[in-house]
Write a protein that holds these residues in place. Structure first.
Motif, short mmCIF file in Angstrom:
data_model
loop_
_atom_site.label_atom_id
_atom_site.label_comp_id
_atom_site.label_asym_id
_atom_site.label_seq_id
_atom_site.Cartn_x
_atom_site.Cartn_y
_atom_site.Cartn_z
N GLU A 1 8.45 -2.56 -2.15
CA GLU A 1 6.99 -3.22 -2.60
C GLU A 1 5.91 -2.20 -2.69
O GLU A 1 5.04 -2.51 -3.48
CB GLU A 1 6.69 -4.11 -1.38
CG GLU A 1 5.38 -4.85 -1.51
CD GLU A 1 5.48 -5.81 -2.67
OE1 GLU A 1 4.24 -6.13 -3.33
OE2 GLU A 1 6.44 -6.19 -3.26
N LEU A 2 5.90 -1.21 -1.82
CA LEU A 2 4.87 -0.11 -1.98
C LEU A 2 5.10 0.69 -3.45
O LEU A 2 4.07 0.78 -4.15
CB LEU A 2 5.07 1.11 -0.92
CG LEU A 2 4.22 2.14 -0.98
CD1 LEU A 2 2.71 1.72 -0.86
CD2 LEU A 2 4.36 3.05 0.02
N THR A 3 6.35 0.80 -3.79
CA THR A 3 6.62 1.55 -5.06
C THR A 3 6.20 0.64 -6.19
O THR A 3 5.61 1.01 -7.28
CB THR A 3 8.18 1.71 -5.22
OG1 THR A 3 8.36 2.69 -4.08
CG2 THR A 3 8.58 2.53 -6.60
N ARG B 1 2.52 -0.61 -10.60
CA ARG B 1 1.93 -1.28 -11.51
C ARG B 1 0.39 -0.86 -11.53
O ARG B 1 -0.34 -1.20 -12.51
CB ARG B 1 1.58 -2.83 -10.84
CG ARG B 1 2.80 -3.70 -10.99
CD ARG B 1 2.28 -5.31 -11.03
NE ARG B 1 3.49 -5.75 -11.15
CZ ARG B 1 3.85 -6.89 -10.64
NH1 ARG B 1 2.98 -7.63 -9.76
NH2 ARG B 1 4.98 -7.72 -10.96
N ARG B 2 -0.32 -0.38 -10.55
CA ARG B 2 -1.66 0.17 -10.48
C ARG B 2 -1.65 1.34 -11.44
O ARG B 2 -2.41 1.41 -12.10
CB ARG B 2 -2.15 0.44 -9.30
CG ARG B 2 -3.58 0.63 -9.17
CD ARG B 2 -4.11 0.99 -7.82
NE ARG B 2 -3.42 1.97 -6.88
CZ ARG B 2 -2.77 1.70 -5.92
NH1 ARG B 2 -2.60 0.57 -5.20
NH2 ARG B 2 -2.02 2.68 -5.27
N ASP B 3 -0.84 2.33 -11.43
CA ASP B 3 -0.71 3.47 -12.03
C ASP B 3 0.76 3.97 -12.75
O ASP B 3 1.48 4.29 -12.05
CB ASP B 3 -1.14 4.71 -11.33
CG ASP B 3 -1.31 5.93 -11.95
OD1 ASP B 3 -1.27 6.12 -13.33
OD2 ASP B 3 -1.45 7.06 -11.33
N PRO B 4 0.98 3.26 -14.10
CA PRO B 4 2.31 3.21 -14.53
C PRO B 4 2.76 4.88 -14.69
O PRO B 4 4.00 4.84 -14.75
CB PRO B 4 2.02 2.71 -16.10
CG PRO B 4 0.85 1.97 -15.91
CD PRO B 4 0.03 2.51 -14.71
#
Length: 194
Positions: free
Chosen positions: A181-183, A188-191
């Motif tokens: 989930e963290l990954t 998602r925030r920084d591809p």
């Protein structure tokens, strides 16, 4: 009923404490003053709640680890800062208890207290959890500490994961799901982090 050894009665008492009104109703004069542009109505805790806090403190320092653990689980449901505030030192002490059941529930209690009241009650919660997770050997307690870091101090969670990436497979399935989930969240925030 809180001093009773009857487990059913204690559980019913905790359910009652969860829903019972904890604050005095404002007087009509206070309501009228607030409605006419005066100072907002300040809620005052009922005097009986001091006795409740004392009973909660007694269970947090009880010699039986299951009484402590169930009280810590109950504190995850309490949203009132005036009730949780005096219990913070006891919750922190439970993080160092010898029994993993108490430690894992203490980690959750720290997480919920920090999530609800943030810097007011536990300004050092992320650093406490970082130290806790580095010393913890129990799988569920480590998972709960990482859950707190994941939600409240993501940078610390990423740093911890970077230092311990080789050992993640030994931390259990619940921990691995949090890592996924963290990954997902970071990617998602920084591809470019993929």
């Amino acid at each position: 009923c809180i001093n009773s050894n009857d487990k059913q009665l204690k559980k019913l008492c905790m359910l009652y404490w969860e829903v019972v009104p904890k604050y005095q109703e404002p007087t009509s004069e206070e309501m009228l003053a607030a409605a006419s542009g005066g100072p907002p109505v300040q809620q005052k805790m009922l005097p009986e709640m001091l006795l409740v806090c004392n009973a909660l403190m007694n269970d947090l320092t009880h010699p039986n680890e299951y009484v402590r653990g169930s009280m810590l689980r109950f504190l995850c449901k309490v949203k009132d800062e005036e009730i949780i505030g005096p219990l913070i030192p006891s919750i922190k002490a439970c993080l160092e208890h010898r029994h993993p059941y108490v430690r894992k529930n203490a980690a959750l209690a720290v997480f919920h207290a920090h999530r609800l009241h943030g810097e007011n009650l536990l300004p050092d919660a992320p650093s406490i959890m970082e130290e806790f997770i580095n010393n913890e050997t129990d799988v569920s307690a480590r998972r709960n500490a990482f859950l707190m870091m994941f939600n409240e101090a993501e940078d610390l969670a990423i740093q911890y994961l970077g230092r311990n990436i080789e050992s993640v497979s030994t931390f259990g399935d619940g921990f691995a799901l949090l890592v996924l989930e963290l990954t997902r969240r970071v990617c998602r925030r920084d591809p470019t982090q993929k």
